[in-house]
Design a protein around this motif. Structure first.
Motif, PDB file in Angstrom:
ATOM      1  N   ARG A  79       0.837  -1.194   0.000  1.00 57.56           N
ATOM      2  CA  ARG A  79       0.000   0.000   0.000  1.00 57.56           C
ATOM      3  C   ARG A  79       0.871   1.243   0.000  1.00 57.56           C
ATOM      4  O   ARG A  79       1.977   1.256   0.507  1.00 57.56           O
ATOM      5  CB  ARG A  79      -0.903   0.027   1.242  1.00 57.56           C
ATOM      6  N   ALA A  80       0.345   2.289  -0.563  1.00 54.93           N
ATOM      7  CA  ALA A  80       1.033   3.566  -0.564  1.00 54.93           C
ATOM      8  C   ALA A  80       0.986   4.154   0.837  1.00 54.93           C
ATOM      9  O   ALA A  80       0.069   3.912   1.602  1.00 54.93           O
ATOM     10  CB  ALA A  80       0.370   4.511  -1.556  1.00 54.93           C
ATOM     11  N   GLU A  81       2.012   4.945   1.166  1.00 50.33           N
ATOM     12  CA  GLU A  81       2.091   5.626   2.459  1.00 50.33           C
ATOM     13  C   GLU A  81       1.069   6.761   2.496  1.00 50.33           C
ATOM     14  O   GLU A  81       0.471   7.099   1.488  1.00 50.33           O
ATOM     15  CB  GLU A  81       3.506   6.174   2.657  1.00 50.33           C
ATOM     16  N   PRO A  82       0.852   7.356   3.677  1.00 49.26           N
ATOM     17  CA  PRO A  82      -0.124   8.445   3.800  1.00 49.26           C
ATOM     18  C   PRO A  82       0.123   9.566   2.793  1.00 49.26           C
ATOM     19  O   PRO A  82       1.243   9.829   2.395  1.00 49.26           O
ATOM     20  CB  PRO A  82       0.090   8.950   5.224  1.00 49.26           C
ATOM     21  N   ALA A  83      -0.943  10.223   2.409  1.00 46.82           N
ATOM     22  CA  ALA A  83      -0.900  11.238   1.365  1.00 46.82           C
ATOM     23  C   ALA A  83      -0.272  12.534   1.847  1.00 46.82           C
ATOM     24  O   ALA A  83      -0.330  12.874   3.017  1.00 46.82           O
ATOM     25  CB  ALA A  83      -2.308  11.506   0.861  1.00 46.82           C
ATOM     26  N   ARG A  84       0.341  13.245   0.918  1.00 50.34           N
ATOM     27  CA  ARG A  84       0.860  14.578   1.180  1.00 50.34           C
ATOM     28  C   ARG A  84      -0.273  15.572   0.963  1.00 50.34           C
ATOM     29  O   ARG A  84      -1.370  15.212   0.594  1.00 50.34           O
ATOM     30  CB  ARG A  84       2.004  14.886   0.211  1.00 50.34           C
TER      31      ARG A  84
ATOM     32  N   PRO B 188       1.237  10.177  -2.257  1.00 51.10           N
ATOM     33  CA  PRO B 188       1.879   9.546  -1.091  1.00 51.10           C
ATOM     34  C   PRO B 188       3.357   9.933  -1.008  1.00 51.10           C
ATOM     35  O   PRO B 188       3.988  10.199  -2.029  1.00 51.10           O
ATOM     36  CB  PRO B 188       1.714   8.057  -1.362  1.00 51.10           C
ATOM     37  N   GLU B 189       3.896   9.986   0.212  1.00 53.75           N
ATOM     38  CA  GLU B 189       5.324  10.274   0.396  1.00 53.75           C
ATOM     39  C   GLU B 189       6.174   9.206  -0.278  1.00 53.75           C
ATOM     40  O   GLU B 189       7.206   9.501  -0.847  1.00 53.75           O
ATOM     41  CB  GLU B 189       5.676  10.339   1.890  1.00 53.75           C
TER      42      GLU B 189
ATOM     43  N   ALA C 232       5.583   5.509  -2.639  1.00 59.65           N
ATOM     44  CA  ALA C 232       4.673   4.588  -3.311  1.00 59.65           C
ATOM     45  C   ALA C 232       5.353   3.228  -3.437  1.00 59.65           C
ATOM     46  O   ALA C 232       6.577   3.162  -3.518  1.00 59.65           O
ATOM     47  CB  ALA C 232       4.318   5.126  -4.687  1.00 59.65           C
TER      48      ALA C 232
ATOM     49  N   SER D  36       9.250  -0.481  -0.264  1.00 59.39           N
ATOM     50  CA  SER D  36       8.557   0.738   0.150  1.00 59.39           C
ATOM     51  C   SER D  36       9.518   1.889   0.419  1.00 59.39           C
ATOM     52  O   SER D  36       9.090   2.972   0.787  1.00 59.39           O
ATOM     53  CB  SER D  36       7.707   0.463   1.386  1.00 59.39           C
TER      54      SER D  36
ATOM     55  N   HIS E   7      -5.968   4.781  -4.259  1.00 59.72           N
ATOM     56  CA  HIS E   7      -5.844   5.486  -2.987  1.00 59.72           C
ATOM     57  C   HIS E   7      -6.633   6.780  -3.071  1.00 59.72           C
ATOM     58  O   HIS E   7      -6.831   7.332  -4.142  1.00 59.72           O
ATOM     59  CB  HIS E   7      -4.385   5.757  -2.635  1.00 59.72           C
TER      60      HIS E   7
ATOM     61  N   GLU F 118      -6.255  12.029   1.941  1.00 65.28           N
ATOM     62  CA  GLU F 118      -6.841  12.221   3.268  1.00 65.28           C
ATOM     63  C   GLU F 118      -7.465  13.592   3.354  1.00 65.28           C
ATOM     64  O   GLU F 118      -7.023  14.536   2.728  1.00 65.28           O
ATOM     65  CB  GLU F 118      -5.756  12.063   4.328  1.00 65.28           C
TER      66      GLU F 118
END
Length: 64
Positions: A5-10, A15-16, A18, A26, A60, A63
């Motif tokens: 999964r991609a990391e949290p969105a900027r 994502p920071e 991908a 990752s 994705h 947020e």
């Protein structure tokens, strides 16, 4: 096998880091928010040392 999964969105919705499509690592970083097409961003994988394009709106959601 679970998809990475991609990391949290900027703030811009990207994502920071991908997941790398080649090694599934990752440890990646955003190089350019715009790739060859408007719908992709360019990332670099530190693990396999390969650049790749990430589809911005694939699976994705940004947020709130």
């Amino acid at each position: 096998m679970a998809e990475p999964r991609a990391e949290p969105a900027r703030v811009d919705g990207l994502p920071e880091s991908a997941p790398c499509p080649f090694c599934e690592g990752s440890d990646t970083k955003l190089l350019n928010p715009f790739g060859g097409q408007l719908s992709v961003a360019q990332y670099w994988c530190n693990r396999c040392r390969t650049g790749f394009e990430f589809i911005k709106w694939d699976d994705h959601e940004p947020e709130d």
